[in-house]
Every structure is written in structure tokens, then in C-alpha cells.
Design an enzyme around this catalytic site. Structure first.
Site, PDB file in Angstrom:
ATOM      1  N   ALA A  10      35.085  18.353  23.935  1.00 55.91           N
ATOM      2  CA  ALA A  10      34.428  18.814  22.716  1.00 55.91           C
ATOM      3  C   ALA A  10      33.020  19.327  22.970  1.00 55.91           C
ATOM      4  O   ALA A  10      32.441  20.021  22.149  1.00 55.91           O
ATOM      5  CB  ALA A  10      34.388  17.684  21.691  1.00 55.91           C
ATOM      6  N   ARG A  15      24.690  24.292  29.543  1.00 52.55           N
ATOM      7  CA  ARG A  15      24.133  24.740  30.819  1.00 52.55           C
ATOM      8  C   ARG A  15      24.924  25.873  31.467  1.00 52.55           C
ATOM      9  O   ARG A  15      24.456  26.483  32.424  1.00 52.55           O
ATOM     10  CB  ARG A  15      24.039  23.544  31.790  1.00 52.55           C
ATOM     11  CG  ARG A  15      22.849  22.654  31.500  1.00 52.55           C
ATOM     12  CD  ARG A  15      22.890  21.399  32.339  1.00 52.55           C
ATOM     13  NE  ARG A  15      23.815  20.412  31.795  1.00 52.55           N
ATOM     14  CZ  ARG A  15      24.159  19.284  32.412  1.00 52.55           C
ATOM     15  NH1 ARG A  15      23.662  19.025  33.611  1.00 52.55           N
ATOM     16  NH2 ARG A  15      24.990  18.432  31.856  1.00 52.55           N
ATOM     17  N   GLU A 149      23.343   4.041  30.038  1.00 55.35           N
ATOM     18  CA  GLU A 149      23.018   5.462  30.127  1.00 55.35           C
ATOM     19  C   GLU A 149      21.595   5.615  30.654  1.00 55.35           C
ATOM     20  O   GLU A 149      20.725   4.794  30.366  1.00 55.35           O
ATOM     21  CB  GLU A 149      23.150   6.122  28.749  1.00 55.35           C
ATOM     22  CG  GLU A 149      24.574   6.214  28.262  1.00 55.35           C
ATOM     23  CD  GLU A 149      25.486   6.891  29.284  1.00 55.35           C
ATOM     24  OE1 GLU A 149      25.304   8.082  29.539  1.00 55.35           O
ATOM     25  OE2 GLU A 149      26.370   6.207  29.847  1.00 55.35           O
ATOM     26  N   ASN A 164      28.732   5.969  36.759  1.00 53.24           N
ATOM     27  CA  ASN A 164      29.981   6.106  36.032  1.00 53.24           C
ATOM     28  C   ASN A 164      30.468   7.545  36.147  1.00 53.24           C
ATOM     29  O   ASN A 164      29.798   8.466  35.699  1.00 53.24           O
ATOM     30  CB  ASN A 164      29.697   5.737  34.568  1.00 53.24           C
ATOM     31  CG  ASN A 164      30.851   6.094  33.644  1.00 53.24           C
ATOM     32  OD1 ASN A 164      31.991   6.204  34.084  1.00 53.24           O
ATOM     33  ND2 ASN A 164      30.533   6.264  32.362  1.00 53.24           N
ATOM     34  N   ARG A 308      48.063  46.663  42.293  1.00 51.85           N
ATOM     35  CA  ARG A 308      47.666  46.187  40.965  1.00 51.85           C
ATOM     36  C   ARG A 308      48.843  45.612  40.175  1.00 51.85           C
ATOM     37  O   ARG A 308      49.994  45.710  40.568  1.00 51.85           O
ATOM     38  CB  ARG A 308      46.977  47.330  40.217  1.00 51.85           C
ATOM     39  CG  ARG A 308      45.610  47.658  40.853  1.00 51.85           C
ATOM     40  CD  ARG A 308      44.951  48.845  40.204  1.00 51.85           C
ATOM     41  NE  ARG A 308      44.982  48.749  38.753  1.00 51.85           N
ATOM     42  CZ  ARG A 308      44.853  49.789  37.940  1.00 51.85           C
ATOM     43  NH1 ARG A 308      44.703  51.017  38.438  1.00 51.85           N
ATOM     44  NH2 ARG A 308      44.882  49.622  36.643  1.00 51.85           N
ATOM     45  N   LYS A 325      49.811  50.916  41.118  1.00 47.64           N
ATOM     46  CA  LYS A 325      49.767  50.193  39.850  1.00 47.64           C
ATOM     47  C   LYS A 325      51.117  50.277  39.158  1.00 47.64           C
ATOM     48  O   LYS A 325      51.664  51.373  39.029  1.00 47.64           O
ATOM     49  CB  LYS A 325      48.683  50.801  38.939  1.00 47.64           C
ATOM     50  CG  LYS A 325      48.481  50.013  37.664  1.00 47.64           C
ATOM     51  CD  LYS A 325      48.202  50.879  36.444  1.00 47.64           C
ATOM     52  CE  LYS A 325      49.462  51.467  35.857  1.00 47.64           C
ATOM     53  NZ  LYS A 325      49.259  52.171  34.583  1.00 47.64           N
ATOM     54  N   ASN A 350      58.693  59.315  51.899  1.00 47.42           N
ATOM     55  CA  ASN A 350      57.395  59.277  52.554  1.00 47.42           C
ATOM     56  C   ASN A 350      56.359  59.946  51.653  1.00 47.42           C
ATOM     57  O   ASN A 350      56.529  61.098  51.257  1.00 47.42           O
ATOM     58  CB  ASN A 350      57.497  60.013  53.896  1.00 47.42           C
ATOM     59  CG  ASN A 350      56.227  59.845  54.691  1.00 47.42           C
ATOM     60  OD1 ASN A 350      56.068  58.896  55.453  1.00 47.42           O
ATOM     61  ND2 ASN A 350      55.296  60.764  54.496  1.00 47.42           N
ATOM     62  N   TYR A 360      48.286  59.899  33.528  1.00 48.27           N
ATOM     63  CA  TYR A 360      47.538  59.699  32.274  1.00 48.27           C
ATOM     64  C   TYR A 360      46.954  61.027  31.828  1.00 48.27           C
ATOM     65  O   TYR A 360      46.289  61.715  32.603  1.00 48.27           O
ATOM     66  CB  TYR A 360      46.426  58.689  32.565  1.00 48.27           C
ATOM     67  CG  TYR A 360      45.611  58.258  31.371  1.00 48.27           C
ATOM     68  CD1 TYR A 360      46.217  57.855  30.180  1.00 48.27           C
ATOM     69  CD2 TYR A 360      44.210  58.247  31.444  1.00 48.27           C
ATOM     70  CE1 TYR A 360      45.450  57.443  29.109  1.00 48.27           C
ATOM     71  CE2 TYR A 360      43.450  57.828  30.366  1.00 48.27           C
ATOM     72  CZ  TYR A 360      44.068  57.430  29.195  1.00 48.27           C
ATOM     73  OH  TYR A 360      43.316  57.026  28.131  1.00 48.27           O
ATOM     74  N   ARG A 413      51.548  77.285  45.732  1.00 49.23           N
ATOM     75  CA  ARG A 413      50.375  77.590  46.539  1.00 49.23           C
ATOM     76  C   ARG A 413      49.791  78.922  46.147  1.00 49.23           C
ATOM     77  O   ARG A 413      50.527  79.848  45.826  1.00 49.23           O
ATOM     78  CB  ARG A 413      50.755  77.698  48.019  1.00 49.23           C
ATOM     79  CG  ARG A 413      50.902  76.356  48.642  1.00 49.23           C
ATOM     80  CD  ARG A 413      50.942  76.438  50.124  1.00 49.23           C
ATOM     81  NE  ARG A 413      51.348  75.146  50.621  1.00 49.23           N
ATOM     82  CZ  ARG A 413      51.922  74.945  51.790  1.00 49.23           C
ATOM     83  NH1 ARG A 413      52.172  75.972  52.571  1.00 49.23           N
ATOM     84  NH2 ARG A 413      52.243  73.743  52.148  1.00 49.23           N
TER      85      ARG A 413
HETATM   86  C1  UD1 Z   1      29.080  10.419  30.178  1.00 47.57           C
HETATM   87  C2  UD1 Z   1      28.904   8.914  30.294  1.00 47.57           C
HETATM   88  C3  UD1 Z   1      28.075   8.606  31.539  1.00 47.57           C
HETATM   89  C4  UD1 Z   1      28.737   9.202  32.770  1.00 47.57           C
HETATM   90  C5  UD1 Z   1      29.006  10.700  32.570  1.00 47.57           C
HETATM   91  C6  UD1 Z   1      29.834  11.236  33.699  1.00 47.57           C
HETATM   92  C7  UD1 Z   1      28.859   8.216  27.975  1.00 47.57           C
HETATM   93  C8  UD1 Z   1      28.046   7.709  26.882  1.00 47.57           C
HETATM   94  N1  UD1 Z   1      28.237   8.436  29.125  1.00 47.57           N
HETATM   95  O1  UD1 Z   1      27.787  10.995  30.042  1.00 47.57           O
HETATM   96  O2  UD1 Z   1      27.958   7.191  31.696  1.00 47.57           O
HETATM   97  O3  UD1 Z   1      27.935   8.980  33.910  1.00 47.57           O
HETATM   98  O4  UD1 Z   1      29.727  10.923  31.346  1.00 47.57           O
HETATM   99  O5  UD1 Z   1      29.978  12.618  33.561  1.00 47.57           O
HETATM  100  O6  UD1 Z   1      30.041   8.396  27.832  1.00 47.57           O
HETATM  101  N2  UD1 Z   1      32.253  15.000  25.054  1.00 47.57           N
HETATM  102  C9  UD1 Z   1      32.946  15.085  23.891  1.00 47.57           C
HETATM  103  N3  UD1 Z   1      32.299  14.830  22.724  1.00 47.57           N
HETATM  104  C10 UD1 Z   1      30.990  14.480  22.688  1.00 47.57           C
HETATM  105  C11 UD1 Z   1      30.292  14.387  23.905  1.00 47.57           C
HETATM  106  C12 UD1 Z   1      30.938  14.651  25.083  1.00 47.57           C
HETATM  107  O7  UD1 Z   1      34.126  15.398  23.872  1.00 47.57           O
HETATM  108  O8  UD1 Z   1      30.476  14.254  21.594  1.00 47.57           O
HETATM  109  C13 UD1 Z   1      32.950  15.303  26.294  1.00 47.57           C
HETATM  110  C14 UD1 Z   1      32.343  16.484  27.050  1.00 47.57           C
HETATM  111  O9  UD1 Z   1      32.960  17.698  26.662  1.00 47.57           O
HETATM  112  C15 UD1 Z   1      32.649  16.125  28.490  1.00 47.57           C
HETATM  113  C16 UD1 Z   1      32.669  14.593  28.490  1.00 47.57           C
HETATM  114  O10 UD1 Z   1      32.832  14.201  27.140  1.00 47.57           O
HETATM  115  O11 UD1 Z   1      33.928  16.576  28.885  1.00 47.57           O
HETATM  116  C17 UD1 Z   1      31.401  14.006  29.060  1.00 47.57           C
HETATM  117  O12 UD1 Z   1      30.291  14.472  28.332  1.00 47.57           O
HETATM  118  P1  UD1 Z   1      28.867  14.681  28.989  1.00 47.57           P
HETATM  119  O13 UD1 Z   1      27.907  15.077  27.939  1.00 47.57           O
HETATM  120  O14 UD1 Z   1      29.001  15.492  30.210  1.00 47.57           O
HETATM  121  O15 UD1 Z   1      28.547  13.226  29.522  1.00 47.57           O
HETATM  122  P2  UD1 Z   1      27.508  12.175  28.988  1.00 47.57           P
HETATM  123  O16 UD1 Z   1      27.834  11.731  27.616  1.00 47.57           O
HETATM  124  O17 UD1 Z   1      26.144  12.705  29.239  1.00 47.57           O
END
Ligand code: UD1
Ligand code: CA
Length: 432
Positions: A10, A15, A149, A164, A308, A325, A350, A360, A413
Site C-alpha cells: 500500500a 523515494r 522502530e 527486522n 522484434r 519485425k 535469399n 507502412y 531500373r
Molecule cells: C517496517 C518495519 C520495520 C522493518 C522494515 C523492513 C513496521 C512498523 N516496521 O518498516 O521494523 O525494519 O519494515 O523493511 O512494520 N505498507 C503498507 N501500508 C502502510 C505502510 C507500509 O502496506 O501503511 C507496506 C509498504 O508498501 C511496504 C511494507 O509495508 O511494502 C513496509 O513498509 P515500509 O514503510 O518500507 O517499512 P517501515 O514501516 O518503515
């Protein structure tokens, strides 16, 4: 397959600096999320993907390739965070594997290790020399006590280097009780999934740390990470195909789509790129050729040729600077500098250097059909739609604008004129 899987996807992926949702960015030809779904599909028949940001776009992309995946819309405004992501999901099985959508390198084998680890909760941990940005894992006597965290860490906790990795296998019953009562009273005001560890420990549950490979579990957050993930995946793909009997020269320079297939004995020279769902059987691809979504059998291509999408080549030899293609070639030689598009060309034909199918007219594309044993002289243009029957000679430099019957010569020609001594009249000083 008594395991349910949830894939968290989600997040916005800020980044990446992209209008495309992060999990749809491809790695070796497939969106990174699809790599995760492939690994998950081998373990479970109950997969739920959590979405929020660009929900429809991601859902539609998944539905073009996968059947039976369930979608869960996170209420990210009211319940932000990884804990909020799981609110309201129902599971079919007793245990739930929680994955992230941005881990394209994760393997089924590693996920199996997590799901087989036992305990009430098993979680992935990685020792990192630089743990910044990750949740720190507090381990005592081989069991996890808490995940903190980074933004909530005491200076002492911040020094912990075991982090984690964000993948867990949890008993369903625990998720059903803990997720609804998570709190968002923390530094980020988010609902942390990681808090289920502390809740479990308080109830006397066992939380097993499973040490995993950084290479597999490190998420993709930027385009730098994306490129790095692709390099690692390319190494895996090349290794796989080399062990299956494909010869590669300077393999580090070769790119192979994860959907490509090889059979028989193939040889790929340096700088070759194979994109999309290609299938190559007994094919020699010479240096720096590009092949996209094409079928090739018992043929050689290149160097520096481009095949292609929609091309189907059998027993053919394609040389340098030839572009093909959406064409079917059976037993054809096209050695140099040609464009063959929307063509069907039969055995023994050939195609001379510089031959172009003019397919085209600026509005629509037309077909060129060429029969068996046709000799097309160099620098000919075939203006489509046009059909050349069998056993034909097209003289060099001919523009073919009409169908040519079997056995004929086609020649167009401007008559050649020879003007004697013209050079010396034009450059009088040249005469000695
Ligand atoms: C989370 C962990 C952290 C761990 C890290 C590893 C928590 C609170 N923390 O960090 O301990 O080291 O992952 O990558 O869980 N996502 C959602 N909904 C949200 C937020 C995030 O679906 O509201 C999904 C993101 O799309 C992603 C994953 O959860 O696929 C991790 O989210 P991200 O923000 O990268 O990780 P953190 O919450 O910072
Ligand atoms: Ca976050």
C-alpha cells in the site's frame, strides 16, 4: 498449502520519484510485485494483496497475470502503518505469512524456512553493519522480545545491529486478536505491525528469529536499489540457463528477461539482450543483438541484429544490421542491412543487402509475402501489400510495386548511360 499469505503493497514508494507505483517497476521484465506473487503462489492458495496508493492501477496490473488473488484496501488515512494495513483481512488458514511487495529477490526456499520455523510467531532478521532505517530486534536467549522502530529507539537500542527484515509467519488467531487493538501512540503516529511481537511475548508466546540473507530480503526503495536488485536477479537467471545448457560469452554483459526460455543448445555472445517472452531453441545469437518477444529455432542471428516482437524464425541466418519485425521466416538468409516487417518468407529465399519491406504508408501496415527460392538482389524495395511467388529473381535495385508470378524476373531500373571522356571535360586539368 495450509498457509495464507498477505503481501503489503500500500505504500507510496516516494523515494522512487515516479508516477508509476513502486511495486509495478519491473525487475528483469516483470513488476517487482509479480516476483513476490510468484514466490507466494508456490506456497499458498490464499493470497491477499494490501493496496491503497493507486489501488485500481495496481489491482488491474495484477489481474492481467494472476487469478484468484484477493485485494484489501487499506484505510491508510485512519489507520496508517503496517499494522493498519492488516485491519479487516480474513484468512482461510491457521498460519499467515506476511510479505512486502518490494522484495523481488525473495525465494520460495527462504519463505519456507520462515513458515516451517514453528513458534507462535517467526520473523525474519538480518544482522547489518549499518542498521539505520530499520526496526531493531531485541533478542534474549534466542527468542525475540521486542521490535523497536528506529524513531522510537533509546540510544542503547539504536546500537542493536540485528534488524527486522519485515517478513513474518504468525498464527492467525494472534493476528485476529492483536491487530484490532494496536495503538498508534509512537513517534510516527502509525499502527505498527511490529507491536504484535511485544503483545505475544506478554502472553508468554514464543517468537522465533529466522536469520535470512540480506540480498534476498532487502527491500527496493530507490531506483538505485532497483538496478541493484536487477543485477542480482540477472546473475541468477544467467546461472540457471548456463546450467541448463546455454553457452554464454562474457555473461556479465548479457541481459535475459525472466520470462525468456531456451531449449536445445543455444549460444549467446557478449552484449546480447533477450527481452520478453522469447523462446530460443538451438540458436546462436552473436554479439550485441537484441531479441524481443520472438520465437527462434535452429537459426543464427547477428552480430548487431534486432529481432522484434511477433517474429518467428526457423532455419534462418540473420546477419548484421538486419531488423525483423512481426515476420515469419522459414529457411531464409538475410545477411546484411535489411528491414523485414510484416513479412512471410519461405524456404530457400535469399534477401540481399539493403532490402527493405515498405510496410507502412503513414496510415496502415501491409504484408509482404515471399515464396520459396526467391533471390532478392541488393538494395531492393518491396512495397506492401505485395506477393512474390516461388522461384523468382528480383534484380538488384528494383522497386517491386506489383505481385510477381512464379518463375519471373522483376527488374525496375533507369537505363544506364555511359558518357565517354566526361571526366576530362569536367576536370580539364586532369588530362596529362
Ligand atoms: C517496517 C518495519 C520495520 C522493518 C522494515 C523492513 C513496521 C512498523 N516496521 O518498516 O521494523 O525494519 O519494515 O523493511 O512494520 N505498507 C503498507 N501500508 C502502510 C505502510 C507500509 O502496506 O501503511 C507496506 C509498504 O508498501 C511496504 C511494507 O509495508 O511494502 C513496509 O513498509 P515500509 O514503510 O518500507 O517499512 P517501515 O514501516 O518503515
Ligand atoms: Ca514507513
Amino acid at each position: 498449502m495450509s498457509l495464507s499469505v498477505v503481501v503489503l503493497a500500500a505504500g507510496k514508494g516516494t523515494r522512487m520519484k515516479s508516477a508509476t507505483p513502486k511495486v509495478l517497476h519491473p525487475v528483469s521484465g516483470k513488476p517487482m510485485l509479480f516476483h513476490v506473487l510468484d514466490a507466494a503462489s508456490r506456497l499458498s492458495d490464499d493470497i491477499t494483496v494490501v493496496l491503497h496508493h493507486q489501488y485500481d492501477r495496481v489491482k488491474e496490473a495484477i489481474e492481467t497475470e494472476y487469478r484468484g488473488i484477493r485485494f484489501h484496501r487499506q484505510d491508510a488515512e485512519r489507520y496508517p502503518g503496517t499494522g493498519g494495513a492488516l485491519r479487516g483481512i480474513e484468512y482461510r488458514h491457521e498460519r499467515v505469512l506476511i510479505l512486502n511487495g518490494d522484495m523481488p529477490l525473495v525465494t520460495t526456499a527462504s519463505l519456507l524456512r520462515l513458515s516451517d520455523a514453528g513458534g507462535d510467531i517467526a520473523m525474519s532478521v538480518i544482522p547489518l553493519s549499518d542498521p539505520s532505517g530499520y526496526g531493531r530486534v531485541v533478542i534474549e536467549e534466542g527468542e525475540v522480545k521486542e521490535i523497536v522502530e528506529e524513531k522510537d529507539c533509546t540510544p542503547e537500542q539504536r546500537r542493536i545491529r540485528t534488524v527486522n527484515a519485515g517478513v513474518y509467519c504468525v498464527r492467525r488467531e494472534l493476528l485476529e486478536r492483536y491487530i484490532p487493538v494496536l495503538s498508534s501512540e509512537n513517534a510516527q503516529g502509525e499502527y505498527y505491525l511490529t507491536d504484535i511481537v511485544k503483545m505475544g511475548v506478554e502472553e508468554g508466546r514464543h517468537v522465533r528469529p529466522v536469520y535470512v540473507e540480506e540480498e534476498e530480503f532487502k527491500g527496493v526503495n530507490s531506483r538505485f536499489d532497483l538496478a541493484h536488485a536487477e543485477e542480482i536477479m540477472q546473475r541468477r537467471i544467467r546461472r540457471y540457463w548456463m546450467l541448463e545448457g546455454v553457452t554464454m560469452h562474457l555473461p556479465e554483459t548479457i541481459y535475459i528477461d525472466v520470462r525468456a526460455e531456451f531449449a536445445g543448445e543455444c549460444e549467446l555472445e557478449s552484449g546480447v539482450q533477450i527481452h520478453g517472452r522469447c523462446r530460443l531453441e538451438n540458436v546462436h545469437v552473436k554479439a550485441h543483438s537484441v531479441i524481443e518477444e520472438a520465437l527462434l529455432r535452429d537459426s543464427s542471428v547477428g552480430p548487431m541484429a534486432r529481432i522484434r516482437p511477433g517474429s518467428d524464425l526457423t532455419h534462418s541466418q540473420i546477419g548484421n544490421f538486419v531488423e525483423i519485425k512481426k515476420s515469419i521466416l522459414k529457411g531464409v538468409k538475410a545477411g546484411h542491412l535489411s528491414y523485414l516487417g510484416d513479412a512471410e518468407i519461405d524456404e530457400g529465399t535469399n534477401v540481399g543487402a539493403g532490402t527493405i519491406t515498405c510496410n507502412y504508408d503513414g496510415k496502415a501496415k501491409y504484408k509482404t509475402v515471399i515464396g520459396k527460392n526467391v533471390f532478392i538482389g541488393s538494395d531492393s524495395q518491396l512495397v506492401a501489400p505485395v506477393t512474390l511467388a516461388d522461384d523468382i529473381i528480383v534484380a538488384a535495385g528494383t522497386t517491386v510495386t506489383e505481385d510477381v508470378p512464379r518463375g519471373a524476373l522483376a527488374i525496375s531500373r533507369t537505363p544506364l548511360k555511359i558518357v565517354a571522356d566526361f571526366y576530362y571535360r569536367f576536370f580539364p586539368k586532369a588530362r596529362t
